[in-house]
Motif scaffolding. Structure first.
Motif, PDB file in Angstrom:
ATOM      1  N   ILE A  55       8.851 -45.815   7.218  1.00 35.25           N
ATOM      2  CA  ILE A  55       8.252 -44.462   7.540  1.00 35.25           C
ATOM      3  C   ILE A  55       6.933 -45.034   7.832  1.00 35.25           C
ATOM      4  O   ILE A  55       6.443 -45.128   6.662  1.00 35.25           O
ATOM      5  N   ILE A  56       6.211 -44.867   9.059  1.00 35.60           N
ATOM      6  CA  ILE A  56       4.822 -44.977   9.094  1.00 35.60           C
ATOM      7  C   ILE A  56       4.061 -43.748   9.441  1.00 35.60           C
ATOM      8  O   ILE A  56       4.511 -43.119  10.172  1.00 35.60           O
ATOM      9  N   LEU A  57       3.409 -43.816   8.370  1.00 37.49           N
ATOM     10  CA  LEU A  57       2.706 -42.112   8.391  1.00 37.49           C
ATOM     11  C   LEU A  57       1.193 -42.302   9.469  1.00 37.49           C
ATOM     12  O   LEU A  57       0.463 -43.257   9.288  1.00 37.49           O
ATOM     13  N   PRO A  58       1.228 -41.583  10.369  1.00 37.61           N
ATOM     14  CA  PRO A  58       0.031 -41.440  11.259  1.00 37.61           C
ATOM     15  C   PRO A  58      -1.374 -41.056  10.667  1.00 37.61           C
ATOM     16  O   PRO A  58      -1.389 -40.439   9.789  1.00 37.61           O
ATOM     17  N   ALA A  59      -2.425 -42.092  11.105  1.00 34.39           N
ATOM     18  CA  ALA A  59      -3.793 -41.769  10.590  1.00 34.39           C
ATOM     19  C   ALA A  59      -3.957 -40.212  11.405  1.00 34.39           C
ATOM     20  O   ALA A  59      -3.634 -39.828  12.431  1.00 34.39           O
ATOM     21  N   LEU A  60      -5.019 -39.778  10.743  1.00 28.47           N
ATOM     22  CA  LEU A  60      -5.530 -38.497  11.279  1.00 28.47           C
ATOM     23  C   LEU A  60      -6.085 -38.458  12.673  1.00 28.47           C
ATOM     24  O   LEU A  60      -5.917 -37.635  13.543  1.00 28.47           O
ATOM     25  N   ARG A  61      -6.889 -39.719  12.928  1.00 30.37           N
ATOM     26  CA  ARG A  61      -7.413 -39.790  14.247  1.00 30.37           C
ATOM     27  C   ARG A  61      -6.554 -39.622  15.545  1.00 30.37           C
ATOM     28  O   ARG A  61      -6.686 -39.764  16.456  1.00 30.37           O
ATOM     29  N   ASP A  62      -4.977 -40.051  14.854  1.00 26.04           N
ATOM     30  CA  ASP A  62      -3.943 -40.188  15.980  1.00 26.04           C
ATOM     31  C   ASP A  62      -3.230 -38.994  16.053  1.00 26.04           C
ATOM     32  O   ASP A  62      -2.382 -38.702  16.910  1.00 26.04           O
ATOM     33  N   ARG A  63      -3.761 -38.065  15.299  1.00 30.75           N
ATOM     34  CA  ARG A  63      -2.949 -36.700  15.395  1.00 30.75           C
ATOM     35  C   ARG A  63      -4.203 -35.488  15.549  1.00 30.75           C
ATOM     36  O   ARG A  63      -4.162 -34.539  14.590  1.00 30.75           O
TER      37      ARG A  63
ATOM     38  N   LEU B 131     -15.531 -32.378  13.912  1.00 30.38           N
ATOM     39  CA  LEU B 131     -14.289 -32.980  13.313  1.00 30.38           C
ATOM     40  C   LEU B 131     -13.348 -33.782  14.129  1.00 30.38           C
ATOM     41  O   LEU B 131     -12.923 -34.615  13.677  1.00 30.38           O
ATOM     42  N   LYS B 132     -13.256 -33.214  15.199  1.00 28.00           N
ATOM     43  CA  LYS B 132     -12.345 -33.781  16.330  1.00 28.00           C
ATOM     44  C   LYS B 132     -12.727 -35.283  16.909  1.00 28.00           C
ATOM     45  O   LYS B 132     -11.923 -36.102  16.989  1.00 28.00           O
ATOM     46  N   GLN B 133     -14.269 -35.452  16.724  1.00 24.33           N
ATOM     47  CA  GLN B 133     -14.762 -36.712  17.295  1.00 24.33           C
ATOM     48  C   GLN B 133     -14.823 -37.626  16.224  1.00 24.33           C
ATOM     49  O   GLN B 133     -15.043 -38.836  16.473  1.00 24.33           O
ATOM     50  N   HIS B 134     -14.505 -37.336  14.909  1.00 26.57           N
ATOM     51  CA  HIS B 134     -14.612 -38.253  13.786  1.00 26.57           C
ATOM     52  C   HIS B 134     -13.698 -39.184  13.912  1.00 26.57           C
ATOM     53  O   HIS B 134     -12.492 -38.966  13.994  1.00 26.57           O
ATOM     54  N   SER B 135     -14.130 -40.451  13.139  1.00 26.06           N
ATOM     55  CA  SER B 135     -13.246 -41.310  12.909  1.00 26.06           C
ATOM     56  C   SER B 135     -11.966 -41.319  11.813  1.00 26.06           C
ATOM     57  O   SER B 135     -11.078 -41.781  11.989  1.00 26.06           O
ATOM     58  N   TRP B 136     -12.578 -40.669  10.842  1.00 24.44           N
ATOM     59  CA  TRP B 136     -11.408 -40.241   9.701  1.00 24.44           C
ATOM     60  C   TRP B 136     -10.842 -41.426   8.884  1.00 24.44           C
ATOM     61  O   TRP B 136      -9.664 -41.636   8.696  1.00 24.44           O
ATOM     62  N   LYS B 137     -11.886 -42.463   8.660  1.00 24.64           N
ATOM     63  CA  LYS B 137     -11.430 -43.377   7.779  1.00 24.64           C
ATOM     64  C   LYS B 137     -10.672 -43.389   6.655  1.00 24.64           C
ATOM     65  O   LYS B 137      -9.799 -43.787   6.266  1.00 24.64           O
ATOM     66  N   GLY B 138     -10.974 -42.148   6.018  1.00 18.87           N
ATOM     67  CA  GLY B 138     -10.517 -41.689   4.865  1.00 18.87           C
ATOM     68  C   GLY B 138      -9.159 -40.670   5.217  1.00 18.87           C
ATOM     69  O   GLY B 138      -8.728 -40.172   4.021  1.00 18.87           O
ATOM     70  N   ASN B 139      -8.821 -40.278   6.411  1.00 19.79           N
ATOM     71  CA  ASN B 139      -7.867 -39.536   6.724  1.00 19.79           C
ATOM     72  C   ASN B 139      -7.774 -38.149   6.058  1.00 19.79           C
ATOM     73  O   ASN B 139      -8.958 -37.504   6.052  1.00 19.79           O
TER      74      ASN B 139
ATOM     75  N   PHE C 157     -21.662 -38.177   7.637  1.00 18.26           N
ATOM     76  CA  PHE C 157     -20.663 -37.829   8.496  1.00 18.26           C
ATOM     77  C   PHE C 157     -21.405 -37.599   9.735  1.00 18.26           C
ATOM     78  O   PHE C 157     -21.050 -38.159  10.894  1.00 18.26           O
ATOM     79  N   LYS C 158     -22.500 -37.085  10.026  1.00 13.63           N
ATOM     80  CA  LYS C 158     -23.348 -37.199  11.190  1.00 13.63           C
ATOM     81  C   LYS C 158     -23.871 -38.318  11.733  1.00 13.63           C
ATOM     82  O   LYS C 158     -23.680 -38.429  13.112  1.00 13.63           O
TER      83      LYS C 158
ATOM     84  N   GLU D 289     -22.988 -42.666  16.073  1.00 13.86           N
ATOM     85  CA  GLU D 289     -22.725 -43.807  16.679  1.00 13.86           C
ATOM     86  C   GLU D 289     -21.703 -43.896  17.496  1.00 13.86           C
ATOM     87  O   GLU D 289     -21.289 -45.154  18.350  1.00 13.86           O
ATOM     88  N   VAL D 290     -20.724 -43.227  17.849  1.00 15.52           N
ATOM     89  CA  VAL D 290     -19.487 -43.000  18.555  1.00 15.52           C
ATOM     90  C   VAL D 290     -19.897 -42.975  20.137  1.00 15.52           C
ATOM     91  O   VAL D 290     -21.017 -41.641  20.514  1.00 15.52           O
ATOM     92  N   LYS D 291     -19.882 -43.727  21.007  1.00 13.59           N
ATOM     93  CA  LYS D 291     -20.157 -43.729  22.429  1.00 13.59           C
ATOM     94  C   LYS D 291     -19.192 -42.626  23.279  1.00 13.59           C
ATOM     95  O   LYS D 291     -18.020 -42.689  23.144  1.00 13.59           O
TER      96      LYS D 291
END
Length: 446
Positions: free
Chosen positions: A309-317, A351-359, A388-389, A394-396
């Motif tokens: 079972i693959i658990l999705p990353a937060l940035r994918d949901r 929150l929605k634009q963040h990469s969430w590497k720690g999910n 966080f900011k 850095e995100v284009k």
């Protein structure tokens, strides 16, 4: 609310006498003359204590006590036995009855015995409520989110839960693998048995071997007595092996033996120990790559990867971010006795634009920190961590009409489809692997 007592006796005079005695104590008393009527009464009314005769017109009170404990486990039963029929009372206790008294002594003993039974009833109800809360906490219903990708993972987990199949949970750190493992266990036939989790990366090889398999007295300095390991403690239950990819190779061989034969050798023992456990494992590593690198056994991989079972990353949901953030906001607001009820629009957008590497784990920490820093009833961007900011700046941000924006989204979707396998992604996109790496760097794709 009055405590309720049900008297079951075919002798009307005895029922009437007991009813008057118990009513004077302030109990709400019901009375019936046979077991059939008792069952109907129990369907309609919650009864705390039952006073039941051993011999009844339509059956045995001794047998009935066993049925009662199965159908109404919180209710306690006191048996009434005739003189010389004490063995029936003893058998009733073995069947789950609270106690028994002989007819003739009931007037003096019944009241203290009922009060003792009521104490047990209160304890029973408290235990059942705690078990229910615990079950709800670790059920599939407790997993927060409505995105399709999360629902698909939950559906897979629900299908495999009531089997004994070994499950491998894969996904990034912080995606909720232990929550899924606990929910699978609680939805299985092993739910009443132990669920024991261990992080394989938290111990040295020697300590991990001892934790998993236990040892015999004298196996090493300080081993003064036999010690059970996790597999033995979890017999008939579930073992959750987190960070499986960090397990040393020689311990992987011992784990493979458990999976294949259900037995293992304790440290310092020559006789195998037999167990019946279900194993759920989790890793954030790419195990096929670890096999090629010589860090993971291929035979163990195929044995452990029966159901993946693959658990999705937060940035994918992304659609779940606001739901999760609201849950953590209510939790930490209540915990700190603060009245913080909402987010500013800029805060949610961040929150929605963040990469969430720690999910999810990272999101929880961000909300907790924001609640601590908040001045009013609304969380705003001033309460976000400085790092966080910086990450978000850095995100284009690209226009939805730009060709590069569509390309970035497409690459991200294919990466999600291959679970981050860049070689496979490059093949599906029909581009060189070096080109894929360049575009990932250019678009800041996680």
């Amino acid at each position: 609310m009055l405590n309720t007592i049900l008297i079951i006796d075919d002798e009307e005079k005895i029922r009437g006498l007991l009813s008057r005695i118990l009513s004077l104590e302030g109990f709400e008393v019901f009375q019936v003359g046979d077991l059939k009527s008792a069952l109907k009464k129990l369907e309609r009314t919650e009864i705390d204590v039952i006073v039941c005769d051993v011999k009844l017109p339509d059956g045995s009170g001794v047998d009935f006590s066993k049925i009662l404990k199965e159908k109404h486990p919180a209710t306690e039963t006191i048996m009434l036995t005739a003189f010389g029929n004490i063995p029936d009372g003893v058998q009733a206790i073995k069947n789950g009855a609270f106690d028994y008294i002989t007819k003739g002594d009931d007037n003096n003993k019944i009241i203290p015995l009922i009060y003792k039974a009521l104490e047990k009833v209160k304890l029973n109800k408290r235990i059942f409520n705690l078990e229910k809360q615990l079950g709800n906490r670790f059920s599939f219903d407790s997993i927060i989110g409505k995105s399709k990708i999360l629902k698909a993972a939950i559906e897979d987990a629900e299908k495999v839960a009531n089997t004994d199949a070994t499950v491998l949970l894969t996904g990034e750190t912080g995606t909720g693998k232990e929550v899924f493992a606990q929910a699978i266990h609680n939805s299985s036939s092993r739910s009443k048995q132990n669920f024991i989790a261990i992080n394989c990366s938290a111990f040295s090889k020697e300590l991990l071997e001892n934790e998993l398999f236990g040892h015999k007295a004298g196996a090493f300095t300080g081993a003064v007595k036999d010690s059970k390991g996790i597999f033995e403690e979890a017999n008939n239950g579930t073992v959750f092996l987190d960070e499986l990819g960090e397990m040393p190779l020689d311990l992987q061989a011992k784990l493979l033996r458990v999976l294949e034969s259900g037995e293992f050798l304790k440290v310092g023992d020559s006789k195998p120990t037999k167990v019946d456990v279900r194993i759920i494992a989790a890793t954030n590593r790419d195990l096929p790559s670890e096999i090629k690198a010589g860090n993971f056994r291929e035979d163990l991989y195929y044995r452990i990867n029966i159901f993946n079972i693959i658990l999705p990353a937060l940035r994918d949901r992304i659609s779940d971010i606001e739901i999760l953030a609201d849950y953590f906001l209510r939790f930490f607001s209540a915990k700190s006795s603060r009245k913080i009820t909402s987010f500013s629009e800029d805060y949610l957008n961040s929150l929605k634009q963040h990469s969430w590497k720690g999910n999810i784990r990272e999101l929880r920490n961000v909300i907790e920190r924001s609640v601590i820093l908040a001045d009013g009833e609304t969380l705003n961007t001033n309460t976000l961590p400085s790092d966080f900011k910086i990450q978000n700046s850095e995100v284009k941000i690209m226009s939805a009409f730009e060709l590069s924006s569509a390309e970035k989204i497409h690459i991200q979707r294919v990466l999600n489809y291959t679970n981050g396998n860049k070689t496979e992604t490059a093949k599906l996109l029909n581009i060189a692997l070096t080109t894929l790496y360049r575009k990932i760097d250019e678009y800041k794709i996680s």
